[in-house]
Design an enzyme around this catalytic site. Structure first.
Site, mmCIF file in Angstrom:
data_model
loop_
_atom_site.group_PDB
_atom_site.id
_atom_site.type_symbol
_atom_site.label_atom_id
_atom_site.label_comp_id
_atom_site.label_asym_id
_atom_site.label_seq_id
_atom_site.Cartn_x
_atom_site.Cartn_y
_atom_site.Cartn_z
ATOM 1 N N CYS A 325 27.503 -1.204 22.836
ATOM 2 C CA CYS A 325 27.530 -2.410 23.664
ATOM 3 C C CYS A 325 26.313 -2.517 24.559
ATOM 4 O O CYS A 325 26.372 -3.075 25.652
ATOM 5 C CB CYS A 325 28.792 -2.419 24.513
ATOM 6 S SG CYS A 325 30.257 -2.478 23.489
ATOM 7 N N ASP A 326 25.189 -1.951 24.130
ATOM 8 C CA ASP A 326 23.948 -2.075 24.887
ATOM 9 C C ASP A 326 23.017 -2.978 24.097
ATOM 10 O O ASP A 326 22.771 -2.736 22.919
ATOM 11 C CB ASP A 326 23.327 -0.688 25.072
ATOM 12 C CG ASP A 326 22.161 -0.712 26.051
ATOM 13 O OD1 ASP A 326 21.310 -1.620 25.933
ATOM 14 O OD2 ASP A 326 22.097 0.173 26.913
#
Ligand SMILES: *Cc1c(COP(=O)(O)O)cnc(C)c1O
Length: 377
Positions: A325-326
């Site tokens: 989720c980066d």
């Protein structure tokens, strides 16, 4: 480039999740190729490229020495069967207590590039041999090493003289021409500087004994690279040009070139999507990304060959991203990567040439993803 042994292993074992498989036969061949290309040069494998115990044990058994950057790497090399006289503490940035720990383990060869570092080594490793690292511009390298390590050649003589004053043995000069160095001529300029330092030290009555030629030897990714033989010939010519009949002891520290081609990462397509109905470029999300071991895709520097079972059909450039989720976890976007149009969720992809600089870059548990699983065969 994925060997049949790796393919068979993946077919038999069907490991779940992304994993790196390293074929030790390829490491063996790479070691032999460097031996053959530079027969008078000692090989210090750069442990950081891939410190798997099987890799270190194989290389130790073949006679390799080891370039280590920390006390833990020194312990790993010792555990693999290397003796302390085959270990160099090649990091120019060391805590004094780590130098002392290395000295207690028997290590007697240290890199320096500054006066203060010389004094640390003199206190913690009295009488040891030191070599001074000089700056190298890294031109021609796909993963250059900037100005972080090394000093100007003009300062090296003073640093080595400082070592002598403090009771150390000024032993030589080192440099690194930049990782994934495609130019076999890249060693020439640094060897000219090294020869000058040898001459300047001789004038001060000190005879240096060694030139450390560093790493930089490439792995074949998408483009052809020169053979080990070609690097050996170019380096030998440069040594003769600058040192004439007084060629010193030499060492090389291959990391990427030793293990890169030996490894393939098996990964899986998690999602294929478009951000708008008629957007040309698809996004392909894999179960591995920058935080799962592919950190060298930073700035899209290293472009790995990616193979799928659907190759041969129509291809289309894709943006490839990892599963975390980066938003930095995108592998190739500036230059989209051609993948088969029919590629779909659940497909397996093979990311080749990933034996170096992958496992150790993999995060411990970012977003709960486990570190990259690894197998040596
Ligand atoms: C990383 C490193 C190497 C290995 O470099 P490659 O380009 O992977 O061959 C060699 N020597 C030193 C001092 C290093 O830091």
């Amino acid at each position: 480039m994925t060997t049949q042994r790796i393919r068979d292993f993946l077919d038999d074992r069907r490991p779940d999740g992304p994993c790196l498989v390293v074929d030790l036969d390829v490491v063996r061949d790479n070691y032999a190729a460097y031996r053959h290309a530079l027969p008078d040069t000692r090989i210090y494998y750069a442990v950081k490229a891939n410190p798997m115990p099987e890799v270190l044990e194989l290389l130790a058994s073949m006679g390799s020495s080891f370039d280590c950057a920390s006390v833990n790497e020194i312990k790993m090399a010792l555990a693999a069967g290397a003796t302390a006289d085959r270990i160099s503490y090649g990091n120019t940035i060391k805590k004094e207590r780590d130098i002392a720990a290395a000295f207690a383990l028997g290590v007697r060869l240290f890199a320096v590039d500054a006066f203060e570092e010389v004094e640390k080594v003199a206190r913690a490793a009295p009488g040891a041999r030191v070599f001074c690292r000089i700056l190298c511009d890294g031109a021609g390298a796909e993963w250059p090493l900037s100005r972080k390590f090394g000093c100007e050649p003009s300062l090296a003589t003073s640093v080595l003289d400082h070592a002598r004053l403090f009771g150390l043995v000024p032993w030589g000069v080192s440099f690194h021409v930049g990782s994934q160095q495609a130019n076999t001529g890249a060693w020439d300029g640094a060897l000219a500087s090294a020869a000058q330092i040898f001459a300047d030290m001789a004038e001060r009555g000190v005879e240096l004994g060694m030139v450390n030629l560093g790493g930089g030897f490439p792995t074949r990714y998408l483009k052809d690279v020169p053979s080990a033989e070609a690097y050996g010939a170019a380096i030998h010519e440069a040594l003769m040009r600058h040192f004439g009949n007084h060629i010193p002891e030499t060492i090389i520290e291959p990391g990427r070139g030793m293990v890169g081609s030996a490894g393939t990462i098996k990964a899986e397509v998690v999602l294929v999507s478009r951000k708008a109905e008629n957007e040309a470029t698809r996004w392909v999300y894999l179960d591995i990304g920058k935080f799962g071991g592919l950190a060298e895709t930073m700035d899209e520097s290293i472009r790995y060959p990616i193979k799928t079972a659907r190759d041969g059909g129509a291809m289309e450039p894709c943006i490839i991203a990892g599963p975390t989720c980066d938003s930095a976890d995108v592998l190739y976007e500036k230059t989209p990567y051609p993948l088969p149009l029919s590629l779909t969720v659940g497909d397996e992809v093979l990311i080749e040439g990933t034996g170096a600089y992958t496992t150790t870059y993999s995060a411990v548990a970012f977003n709960g993803f486990p570190p990259l699983a690894t197998y040596c065969i």
